[in-house]
Enzyme design. Structure first.
Site, PDB file in Angstrom:
ATOM      1  N   ARG A 235       0.853  -1.191   0.000  1.00  0.00           N
ATOM      2  CA  ARG A 235       0.000   0.000   0.000  1.00  0.00           C
ATOM      3  C   ARG A 235       0.886   1.237   0.000  1.00  0.00           C
ATOM      4  NH1 ARG A 235      -2.186  -3.570   3.900  1.00  0.00           N
ATOM      5  NH2 ARG A 235      -4.261  -4.378   3.338  1.00  0.00           N
ATOM      6  N   LYS A 260      -1.802  -2.198   7.494  1.00  0.00           N
ATOM      7  CA  LYS A 260      -3.172  -1.814   7.816  1.00  0.00           C
ATOM      8  C   LYS A 260      -3.642  -2.572   9.053  1.00  0.00           C
ATOM      9  CE  LYS A 260      -7.632  -1.081   5.560  1.00  0.00           C
ATOM     10  NZ  LYS A 260      -8.402  -1.230   4.304  1.00  0.00           N
ATOM     11  N   HIS A 344      -2.618   1.767  -5.747  1.00  0.00           N
ATOM     12  CA  HIS A 344      -3.437   0.568  -5.567  1.00  0.00           C
ATOM     13  C   HIS A 344      -3.611  -0.200  -6.867  1.00  0.00           C
ATOM     14  CE1 HIS A 344      -5.154  -0.795  -1.821  1.00  0.00           C
ATOM     15  NE2 HIS A 344      -6.121  -1.396  -2.487  1.00  0.00           N
ATOM     16  N   ARG A 347      -0.865  -2.481  -6.974  1.00  0.00           N
ATOM     17  CA  ARG A 347      -1.162  -3.576  -6.042  1.00  0.00           C
ATOM     18  C   ARG A 347      -2.055  -4.616  -6.712  1.00  0.00           C
ATOM     19  NH1 ARG A 347      -1.421  -4.497  -0.387  1.00  0.00           N
ATOM     20  NH2 ARG A 347      -3.400  -5.335   0.390  1.00  0.00           N
ATOM     21  N   HIS A 370      -4.099  -9.201   3.984  1.00  0.00           N
ATOM     22  CA  HIS A 370      -5.545  -9.250   4.171  1.00  0.00           C
ATOM     23  C   HIS A 370      -5.895 -10.207   5.309  1.00  0.00           C
ATOM     24  CE1 HIS A 370      -6.581  -6.672   0.927  1.00  0.00           C
ATOM     25  NE2 HIS A 370      -6.157  -7.467  -0.029  1.00  0.00           N
ATOM     26  N   TYR A 379      -9.349 -11.481  -7.235  1.00  0.00           N
ATOM     27  CA  TYR A 379      -8.193 -11.723  -8.099  1.00  0.00           C
ATOM     28  C   TYR A 379      -8.245 -13.143  -8.655  1.00  0.00           C
ATOM     29  CZ  TYR A 379      -6.525  -7.616  -5.572  1.00  0.00           C
ATOM     30  OH  TYR A 379      -6.416  -6.376  -5.015  1.00  0.00           O
TER      31      TYR A 379
END
Length: 402
Positions: A235, A260, A344, A347, A370, A379
């Site tokens: 990120r 995150k 992003h 990413r 995640h 994805y």
């Protein structure tokens, strides 16, 4: 020691009854203090309480002291900072609650206590938020921004409930639906065009000479930024927070200290990205330790003039900020003729190409940071569609016309 009674006659304030403390009381004649229910307060005698009070502890009913929203927000942000929330999270909370304060001011309730707001008020606020223009953009707030405001309110009232016992009016308030943006990874040709755009500035045109292009002073750094983003899927804030000590160029291991949600993880660089980072550090004189991995444009100048500079490292240089990174990629995209270039999207490109080249979703989940597989499922759907197209072209039964 002595105080006046309701009838003007003095009493002793040291002893409750004559039988207990009269021998030690200095007042003669002794007059015991009256019950607490009949002692005069600042506005006269207090009426006696109903019921039997002997042997019981009477607790006053808490009455909430009205305080404006701004005072509560200040305490909320201090509590979240002490709890270790990321700076980006604190910024989102503050921005979301500013929208609430603006709405209250427009309603003529600028100094309202947040405990006075009910569920209906908050539902109405979130409904009207869809028509609020984004600051400086002239268009309505994005669905993601409106959802961030809902998250800020949810967290704020949860904290307020713990502080005051006031039940949260956000219970049952539905979250605004976010817009599901399609995943559009960059192609190989687009990435190559971005790398070429790092070398030269946009063509300069004058009245007396032919158009010309000048070399860019930050070309080596910008190529390293592109390749690191492409090879790790970091990120924007995670990339900007990297220090030189977080990267092991021998093994390609990159330590993300605070991702995150405050979660750390390890990601890895390939040979091309490691070579680009090495060249970038060599150009800066091989900094070490806590020096930022990628510096801002004005990293060697006075901090007062360092526009877009972030946190200074021990070598006095300033790290690149997420806003400066976004502007950099946008300008590279304009010169390369590639639309909608942002961190992003790189990413998304990493995640998609990782699966296309044989990676699995569990490893991808850990590399991207995640919490659940649901975030990486989209994805996998893209790769499944790729396999379907490949099979349609390579089906033996169709090719042999059986």
């Amino acid at each position: 020691m002595a105080a006046g009674s309701a009838g003007g006659e003095p009493w002793c304030g040291q002893c409750p009854t004559a039988s207990q403390n009269a021998p030690r009381c200095p007042r003669t004649p002794h007059r015991p203090a009256p019950p607490a229910s009949r002692r005069p307060g600042p506005e006269g005698p207090v009426p006696p309480q109903s019921g039997r009070l002997k042997g019981r502890v009477v607790r006053p009913v808490p009455v909430p002291d009205p305080r404006p929203l701004a005072a509560w927000v200040e305490g909320f942000l201090l509590a979240k900072r002490a709890a270790g929330c990321a700076p980006g999270t604190l910024t989102d909370y503050a921005a979301g609650l500013r929208h609430v304060r603006r709405w209250l001011l427009a309603q003529g309730r600028g100094e309202a206590d947040p405990r006075e707001l009910g569920r209906g008020d908050l539902v109405r606020f979130l409904a009207e938020l869809a028509d609020v223009p984004a600051p400086g953009k002239g268009r309505p707030l994005a669905p993601k921004t409106r959802r961030n405001v809902w998250v800020a309110l949810k967290s704020f009232y949860r904290w307020l409930e713990g502080e005051t016992g006031h039940p949260s009016p956000m219970a049952g308030v539905p979250a605004p639906r976010g817009e599901e943006r399609p995943v559009r990874p960059l192609t190989q040709g687009e990435v190559q065009a971005l790398l070429v755009a790092c070398d030269r500035m946009a063509p300069a045109r004058t009245a007396r000479r032919r158009p010309f292009q000048m070399a860019r002073a930050t070309a080596v750094r910008d190529k390293a930024i592109l390749l690191v983003l492409l090879d790790t899927g970091l990120r924007a804030a995670e990339l900007c927070a990297l220090t030189v000590g977080d990267v092991d160029l021998a093994s390609g291991e990159v330590r993300v200290r605070r991702g995150k949600g405050g979660r750390g993880r390890l990601v890895y660089l390939g040979a091309a990205a490691r070579r680009a980072v090495w060249r970038s550090l060599l150009e800066r004189g091989r900094p070490t330790g806590e020096a930022p991995l990628f510096c801002g444009r004005f990293c060697g100048r006075d901090p007062g003039t360092a526009r877009g500079s972030g946190t200074p490292g021990r070598d006095g240089r300033f790290s690149l900020t997420p806003d400066a990174l976004l502007r950099l990629l946008k300008r590279l995209g304009e010169r390369a003729g590639v639309a909608d270039v942002h961190p992003h999207r790189l990413r998304h490109t990493f995640a998609t190409e990782f699966l296309r080249n044989g990676g699995d979703v569990l490893t991808l989940q850990r590399l991207l940071g995640h919490r659940s597989l649901a975030m990486v499922q989209r994805y996998a759907e893209i790769v499944a569609a790729d396999l379907q197209r490949v099979h349609a072209k390579a089906s033996p039964a169709d090719a042999w016309r059986l």
